[in-house]
Design an enzyme around this catalytic site. Structure first.
Site, PDB file in Angstrom:
ATOM      1  N   THR B 195       0.876  -1.145   0.000  1.00  0.00           N
ATOM      2  CA  THR B 195       0.000   0.000   0.000  1.00  0.00           C
ATOM      3  C   THR B 195       0.923   1.207   0.000  1.00  0.00           C
ATOM      4  O   THR B 195       2.123   1.050  -0.026  1.00  0.00           O
ATOM      5  CB  THR B 195      -0.919  -0.039   1.242  1.00  0.00           C
ATOM      6  OG1 THR B 195      -2.068   0.721   0.980  1.00  0.00           O
ATOM      7  CG2 THR B 195      -0.218   0.516   2.454  1.00  0.00           C
ATOM      8  N   GLU B 282       6.488  -2.567  -8.814  1.00  0.00           N
ATOM      9  CA  GLU B 282       6.772  -3.991  -8.981  1.00  0.00           C
ATOM     10  C   GLU B 282       7.234  -4.288 -10.406  1.00  0.00           C
ATOM     11  O   GLU B 282       6.493  -4.108 -11.361  1.00  0.00           O
ATOM     12  CB  GLU B 282       5.536  -4.801  -8.593  1.00  0.00           C
ATOM     13  CG  GLU B 282       5.322  -4.722  -7.082  1.00  0.00           C
ATOM     14  CD  GLU B 282       3.910  -5.034  -6.641  1.00  0.00           C
ATOM     15  OE1 GLU B 282       2.986  -4.911  -7.470  1.00  0.00           O
ATOM     16  OE2 GLU B 282       3.741  -5.385  -5.457  1.00  0.00           O
ATOM     17  N   SER B 409       0.662 -17.379   0.072  1.00  0.00           N
ATOM     18  CA  SER B 409       1.354 -18.078   1.160  1.00  0.00           C
ATOM     19  C   SER B 409       2.860 -18.071   0.921  1.00  0.00           C
ATOM     20  O   SER B 409       3.324 -17.864  -0.189  1.00  0.00           O
ATOM     21  CB  SER B 409       0.862 -19.513   1.240  1.00  0.00           C
ATOM     22  OG  SER B 409       0.868 -20.097  -0.039  1.00  0.00           O
TER      23      SER B 409
END
Lengths: 409, 409
Positions: B195, B282, B409
């Site tokens: 964020t 990213e 995960s």
């Protein structure tokens, strides 16, 4: 050459339709050793309806077809489509090229210029290969045949990895009519070498005004309900031609009950064609079918559905078969539609994962396995009304980057 | 662990500011062996202004801070930020967690609960590690120091590949004041682990009402003018704290000339922080700086600029350093803003490539070489008015897919 999409479907078996013939030819401009020009000829006036891109920078064929449709006695006698150059942002030369092609066809067949429809797909902003196309029109005419449906579907391909078509029948009153069409596209757009063009043919006898309404309503739930990369082509078009050969009764208006089966079938066929475009999406490995229900309006529902289907984070999660409902919540929240998350319910593959503003308990590894399928249903219930909308999207994979980051040359 | 962004920048040299201390601690919840909790303490009431995400599904800290700011006598005495769990869609437990943390700080320092600001960043929809955080508050208090700026900037990182800060000075009248801040974020959002949180501190003496206006106008041209992937976080926030220690003259209102240098400097620092977020985007390898000029309104200009910066096809072309102006034209056209392409001019790196609806002649291979740089300027002139807007975006590479398609995960 890109590998064939893993989601490809074989072409259906097309039947000849009385009154329409297809011819193809090589222009030897962008492509070599393949037909890249399609000429469609109607032996008598065909009714026609069409929908076009909402992009404010439409290609010249889009403007051309819009003008044909707005002609007081609009009907079609021919359609010319070339693949390899979209004739977009080509200036005055591009406009002249379109006009020269139409003039040539008008002269060859002795038909009015405003009855000749044009479509172009391919690179943007490069000089249009006018002479190569003009030269190929006669060979295309010489090859006209009612059997050339597959050749037609192949001639308009660009980055498509497989040809795409759909066939069906419908009743108008007690008369059975045929509907057949083909489409090209593998990305809502890739100005290098793609766009979406759909051509649908029926032997039904219907006025253009009715056909226009039928294709408009069908497009809203098919061609306008799919997204590959949220980018909107400058050249998208879907045209529907009625050959006026069947002896079906005439509807009074769009809502005449004798039309309901035909309208439904056109919607089914346009949806099938739209999904074929998605299945050939650049780098696609999986589709998502997003349904937003219990919305206060259809507009709200569609806005949220597209916000989900276009989100790069949702698309990458789909590539990983990850039931990442937090990204769905984010996409709902960023859509701009006012909602109360206390009433929102989110499900993947029929399994509820979140409701009333928090996570539900579910078997995540089981759900991940269920998501490793071709089409993942995502349902969002807003608890806010009765309206709903559904759209289809696809995942975002590295192959998309490969295809689109490459130089144009 | 992802490799460091190739566009990373070293942290600046932070000076201590009178009145503010920073403490950090390990909660040992999502992360191990690193500080992931930040406590900021103000020894006297600090003025405060803030801007927040427009996402309709805001995190609990966003709602909490909005309430603090709307308090009649709003000021700040403390700020608590945890990394690893965003406290979004965590239901009643999440709300209670926020309240418990604030209560504990209120008690330890004997300060009003409405003077305690909260920030959270990390995974969405998972149970908030309330106990781990409550336990770490005292160790964080014990480490409070005016020197801990770098530790603070590092403690709030999630998928960030480098810590990010900016420092500067400004004059208010003849009084020199310091401005320092840090930010975290590496994607407008990645609900898994990211964020954007920005915290800016100044020793200036200013009322909260003025500070609010200053941070709002600065955010419009900085934090609200960048895009990594068009997705909007549920937790974005930028807070600006004035420590009220400097003896600067008091402005009458926002437009008082004694404030102009300070306003400009805040804008510069927020822009620097925003661009650092983009540089840690990213998979980023290259930025684009999109300027839309000669628009009929700033809204139109910003809408078109974001339509360009968010287009996957423009972003992939940027990754390939391809001056693919057809994709820019497509993105302008799909923005929904009415424009006349006859007046549009497009340039890359200062070289005009298209105007008046067609391609200009330019040396494509030279331009491709020029585009192999860190920041590619794209200027679109609409020839339609005097308004303009600029936004920054980044390219779309395979690494983005790698980061975001992976399981949570």
């Amino acid at each position: 050459m890109t590998n064939k999409s893993p989601l490809q479907k074989p072409l259906p078996f097309f039947m000849p339709l009385e009154g329409v013939t297809f011819g193809t030819a090589q222009t030897n401009s962008r492509y070599r050793n393949r037909d890249d020009l399609l000429l469609v000829y109607f032996d008598s006036p065909a009714s026609v309806g069409g929908v076009f891109t909402s992009n404010q920078c439409p290609g010249i064929p889009v403007t051309w077809c819009r003008e044909c449709l707005s002609h007081p006695h609009n009907f079609a006698r021919a359609l010319l489509v070339n693949a390899g150059n979209a004739n977009v942002l080509t200036g005055k030369e591009g406009k002249e090229a379109a006009s020269l092609c139409a003039q040539k066809i008008s002269k060859i067949f002795d038909i009015p210029i405003e009855s000749i429809f044009l479509g172009s797909t391919g690179v943007i902003g490069e000089a249009f290969p006018t002479n190569s196309i003009l030269k190929a029109i006669l060979p295309a005419k010489l090859s006209l045949s009612p059997m050339n449906w597959e050749k037609a579907a192949r001639a308009i391909m660009t980055t498509d990895t497989f040809p795409k078509g759909a066939v069906g029948c419908a009743y108008i009153g007690n008369t059975k009519v045929k509907i057949q069409g083909f489409v090209k596209g593998s990305g809502m757009i890739a100005p290098n070498m793609a766009t979406m063009l759909a051509y649908i043919f029926t032997d039904a006898t219907l006025p253009s005004s009715i056909l226009q309404q039928i294709i408009s309503e069908a497009a809203e739930e098919s061609f306008n309900a799919i997204t590959v990369d949220s980018d909107t082509s400058t050249s998208d078009m879907a045209l529907c031609f009625a050959l006026n050969k069947a002896q079906n009764p005439q509807p009074k208006n769009l809502d005449d009950p004798i039309l309901s089966d035909f309208r439904r079938k056109i919607r089914e066929i346009t949806t099938e064609l739209a999904l074929l475009v998605l299945k050939d999406g650049e780098g696609v490995s999986r589709l998502m079918h997003v349904k937003v229900v219990e919305a206060s309006s259809r507009d709200d529902a569609k806005k949220i559905a597209f916000s989900i289907a276009n989100s790069p984070l949702v698309k990458t999660a789909l590539a990983g078969a990850d039931p990442n409902w937090g990204r769905i919540a984010m996409a709902i929240g960023k859509s701009g539609v006012k909602i109360d998350f206390q009433h929102v319910r989110i499900s993947f593959c029929g399994i509820d994962v979140a409701a009333a503003g928090e996570c539900l308990s579910y078997d995540e590894s089981f759900l991940q396995k269920k998501m490793r399928t071709v089409e993942v249903p995502i349902v969002v219930s807003l608890g806010n009304g009765q309206a709903e909308a559904e759209v289809w999207g696809c995942d975002l994979t590295k192959t998309y980057i490969d295809i689109n980051a490459a130089y144009r040359s």
